[in-house]
Scaffold this motif. Structure first.
Motif, PDB file in Angstrom:
ATOM      1  N   ASN A  61      30.828  40.160  36.974  1.00 43.89           N
ATOM      2  CA  ASN A  61      31.057  39.711  35.606  1.00 43.89           C
ATOM      3  C   ASN A  61      32.516  40.007  35.275  1.00 43.89           C
ATOM      4  OD1 ASN A  61      31.271  39.283  32.883  1.00 43.89           O
ATOM      5  ND2 ASN A  61      29.466  40.485  32.316  1.00 43.89           N
ATOM      6  N   PRO A  62      33.374  39.006  35.369  1.00 41.35           N
ATOM      7  CA  PRO A  62      34.805  39.242  35.132  1.00 41.35           C
ATOM      8  C   PRO A  62      35.121  39.754  33.729  1.00 41.35           C
ATOM      9  CG  PRO A  62      34.359  36.888  35.397  1.00 41.35           C
ATOM     10  CD  PRO A  62      33.084  37.614  35.680  1.00 41.35           C
ATOM     11  N   ASN A  63      34.193  39.602  32.789  1.00 37.66           N
ATOM     12  CA  ASN A  63      34.413  40.099  31.425  1.00 37.66           C
ATOM     13  C   ASN A  63      34.074  41.578  31.276  1.00 37.66           C
ATOM     14  OD1 ASN A  63      35.216  37.545  30.502  1.00 37.66           O
ATOM     15  ND2 ASN A  63      33.079  36.930  30.282  1.00 37.66           N
ATOM     16  N   ASP A  64      33.442  42.167  32.279  1.00 39.70           N
ATOM     17  CA  ASP A  64      33.064  43.583  32.240  1.00 39.70           C
ATOM     18  C   ASP A  64      33.957  44.341  33.219  1.00 39.70           C
ATOM     19  OD1 ASP A  64      31.879  46.104  32.401  1.00 39.70           O
ATOM     20  OD2 ASP A  64      29.825  45.312  32.353  1.00 39.70           O
ATOM     21  N   LEU A  65      35.082  44.823  32.734  1.00 41.43           N
ATOM     22  CA  LEU A  65      36.074  45.460  33.601  1.00 41.43           C
ATOM     23  C   LEU A  65      35.554  46.735  34.248  1.00 41.43           C
ATOM     24  CD1 LEU A  65      39.301  44.873  31.470  1.00 41.43           C
ATOM     25  CD2 LEU A  65      38.403  43.523  33.391  1.00 41.43           C
ATOM     26  N   GLU A  66      34.739  47.498  33.525  1.00 40.12           N
ATOM     27  CA  GLU A  66      34.198  48.733  34.097  1.00 40.12           C
ATOM     28  C   GLU A  66      33.258  48.408  35.256  1.00 40.12           C
ATOM     29  OE1 GLU A  66      31.413  51.936  34.804  1.00 40.12           O
ATOM     30  OE2 GLU A  66      30.855  50.092  33.762  1.00 40.12           O
ATOM     31  N   TRP A  67      32.433  47.382  35.108  1.00 42.25           N
ATOM     32  CA  TRP A  67      31.517  46.969  36.179  1.00 42.25           C
ATOM     33  C   TRP A  67      32.310  46.467  37.388  1.00 42.25           C
ATOM     34  CZ3 TRP A  67      26.936  47.983  37.750  1.00 42.25           C
ATOM     35  CH2 TRP A  67      26.256  47.149  38.627  1.00 42.25           C
ATOM     36  N   GLN A  68      33.345  45.685  37.136  1.00 41.91           N
ATOM     37  CA  GLN A  68      34.192  45.186  38.213  1.00 41.91           C
ATOM     38  C   GLN A  68      34.865  46.343  38.955  1.00 41.91           C
ATOM     39  OE1 GLN A  68      32.630  41.998  38.039  1.00 41.91           O
ATOM     40  NE2 GLN A  68      34.431  41.767  39.299  1.00 41.91           N
ATOM     41  N   ALA A  69      35.263  47.383  38.228  1.00 45.14           N
ATOM     42  CA  ALA A  69      35.891  48.549  38.861  1.00 45.14           C
ATOM     43  C   ALA A  69      34.899  49.275  39.761  1.00 45.14           C
ATOM     44  CB  ALA A  69      36.434  49.497  37.792  1.00 45.14           C
ATOM     45  N   ARG A  70      33.646  49.367  39.346  1.00 45.73           N
ATOM     46  CA  ARG A  70      32.605  49.983  40.189  1.00 45.73           C
ATOM     47  C   ARG A  70      32.419  49.192  41.483  1.00 45.73           C
ATOM     48  NH1 ARG A  70      28.339  53.325  37.656  1.00 45.73           N
ATOM     49  NH2 ARG A  70      29.068  53.902  35.603  1.00 45.73           N
ATOM     50  N   ILE A  71      32.357  47.878  41.353  1.00 51.32           N
ATOM     51  CA  ILE A  71      32.195  47.019  42.533  1.00 51.32           C
ATOM     52  C   ILE A  71      33.398  47.173  43.457  1.00 51.32           C
ATOM     53  CG2 ILE A  71      32.112  44.609  43.296  1.00 51.32           C
ATOM     54  CD1 ILE A  71      30.377  44.039  40.792  1.00 51.32           C
ATOM     55  N   GLU A  72      34.594  47.177  42.891  1.00 54.36           N
ATOM     56  CA  GLU A  72      35.816  47.316  43.695  1.00 54.36           C
ATOM     57  C   GLU A  72      35.841  48.644  44.450  1.00 54.36           C
ATOM     58  OE1 GLU A  72      39.285  46.064  45.432  1.00 54.36           O
ATOM     59  OE2 GLU A  72      37.900  44.898  44.210  1.00 54.36           O
ATOM     60  N   LYS A  73      35.363  49.709  43.828  1.00 53.05           N
ATOM     61  CA  LYS A  73      35.311  51.020  44.491  1.00 53.05           C
ATOM     62  C   LYS A  73      34.437  50.942  45.742  1.00 53.05           C
ATOM     63  CE  LYS A  73      34.153  55.839  43.582  1.00 53.05           C
ATOM     64  NZ  LYS A  73      33.602  56.798  42.625  1.00 53.05           N
ATOM     65  N   HIS A  74      33.310  50.263  45.651  1.00 52.37           N
ATOM     66  CA  HIS A  74      32.432  50.083  46.808  1.00 52.37           C
ATOM     67  C   HIS A  74      33.114  49.249  47.893  1.00 52.37           C
ATOM     68  CE1 HIS A  74      28.274  51.552  45.737  1.00 52.37           C
ATOM     69  NE2 HIS A  74      28.937  51.766  44.613  1.00 52.37           N
ATOM     70  N   ILE A  75      33.795  48.189  47.479  1.00 54.43           N
ATOM     71  CA  ILE A  75      34.466  47.311  48.442  1.00 54.43           C
ATOM     72  C   ILE A  75      35.535  48.078  49.206  1.00 54.43           C
ATOM     73  CG2 ILE A  75      36.046  45.334  48.627  1.00 54.43           C
ATOM     74  CD1 ILE A  75      34.444  44.075  46.269  1.00 54.43           C
ATOM     75  N   LEU A  76      36.335  48.870  48.516  1.00 59.29           N
ATOM     76  CA  LEU A  76      37.424  49.607  49.150  1.00 59.29           C
ATOM     77  C   LEU A  76      36.927  50.661  50.133  1.00 59.29           C
ATOM     78  CD1 LEU A  76      39.823  50.008  46.094  1.00 59.29           C
ATOM     79  CD2 LEU A  76      40.105  48.492  48.087  1.00 59.29           C
ATOM     80  N   ARG A  77      35.718  51.136  49.951  1.00 59.58           N
ATOM     81  CA  ARG A  77      35.159  52.167  50.818  1.00 59.58           C
ATOM     82  C   ARG A  77      34.637  51.594  52.143  1.00 59.58           C
ATOM     83  NH1 ARG A  77      31.586  54.806  46.965  1.00 59.58           N
ATOM     84  NH2 ARG A  77      29.946  53.561  47.884  1.00 59.58           N
ATOM     85  N   ARG A  78      34.334  50.316  52.172  1.00 58.40           N
ATOM     86  CA  ARG A  78      33.734  49.705  53.354  1.00 58.40           C
ATOM     87  C   ARG A  78      34.773  49.336  54.402  1.00 58.40           C
ATOM     88  NH1 ARG A  78      30.468  46.898  49.288  1.00 58.40           N
ATOM     89  NH2 ARG A  78      31.692  45.007  49.523  1.00 58.40           N
TER      90      ARG A  78
END
Length: 184
Positions: free
Chosen positions: A40-57
């Motif tokens: 959800n590009p309008n939910d910056l906090e949610w996008q940040a959570r997803i990005e944290k997971h992506i960077l860890r993989r």
């Protein structure tokens, strides 16, 4: 058929995803990260959570975005794959509006596909039922469905891990499983 079904469960921010990622890396198989979250590009906090997971993989892992069709993803995986499904609670939230009968069909399809899977499967699940009973019907539906989903997958999985307080506990070694008759 040599494959492993692993369940990693625990409360929010406990490290369950990190433990599941560690187990996937140890599998020696081609890891397919099955992301159940909807962006959800309008939910910056949610996008940040997803990005944290992506960077860890690791960069060599394949990522599939599967917000709903989990059975088809399980069915398509091969013995050379290790599916890491993160997370069951998010997947369930995507289907929360289903009527009870439709939800039961969806649940049975996923359980059937999981039992028949030829790949290794690591499932991450939240524990939502350790607090108060939600005040709203949709919250109670979510909590009850997630509890039963985790319980039924726990009956299939071996091992089952609980991650809490920064520690990983192998419940398959420490606990006694309930029989199916006791799960009603």
């Amino acid at each position: 058929m040599s494959r492993q079904i692993i369940l990693v469960t625990g409360p929010a921010r406990s490290g369950k995803s990190e433990w599941a990622e560690h187990l996937a890396a140890l599998s020696g198989k081609s890891v397919i990260y099955v992301a159940t979250a909807q962006t959800n590009p309008n939910d910056l906090e949610w996008q940040a959570r997803i990005e944290k997971h992506i960077l860890r993989r690791p960069s060599d892992w394949t990522t599939l975005h599967v917000p709903i069709k989990l059975s088809a993803t399980l069915d398509a995986a091969t013995a050379a794959d290790c599916l890491l499904i993160d997370s069951l609670g998010t997947w369930l939230a995507n289907l929360l509006e289903q009527e009870d009968s439709t939800w039961q069909e969806t649940l049975q399809a996923v359980l059937h596909s999981l039992r028949q899977a030829s790949s290794d499967v690591i499932l991450v699940a939240e524990e939502a039922g350790w607090g108060v009973v939600p005040a709203y019907p949709i919250g109670r539906t979510f909590r009850d469905r997630l509890g039963m989903l985790v319980r039924q997958i726990g009956a299939i999985a071996d091992p089952v891990y609980l991650v809490t307080g920064g520690y990983v506990l192998n419940l398959s070694q420490l606990g006694t499983p309930l029989t199916i008759a006791q799960q009603s």
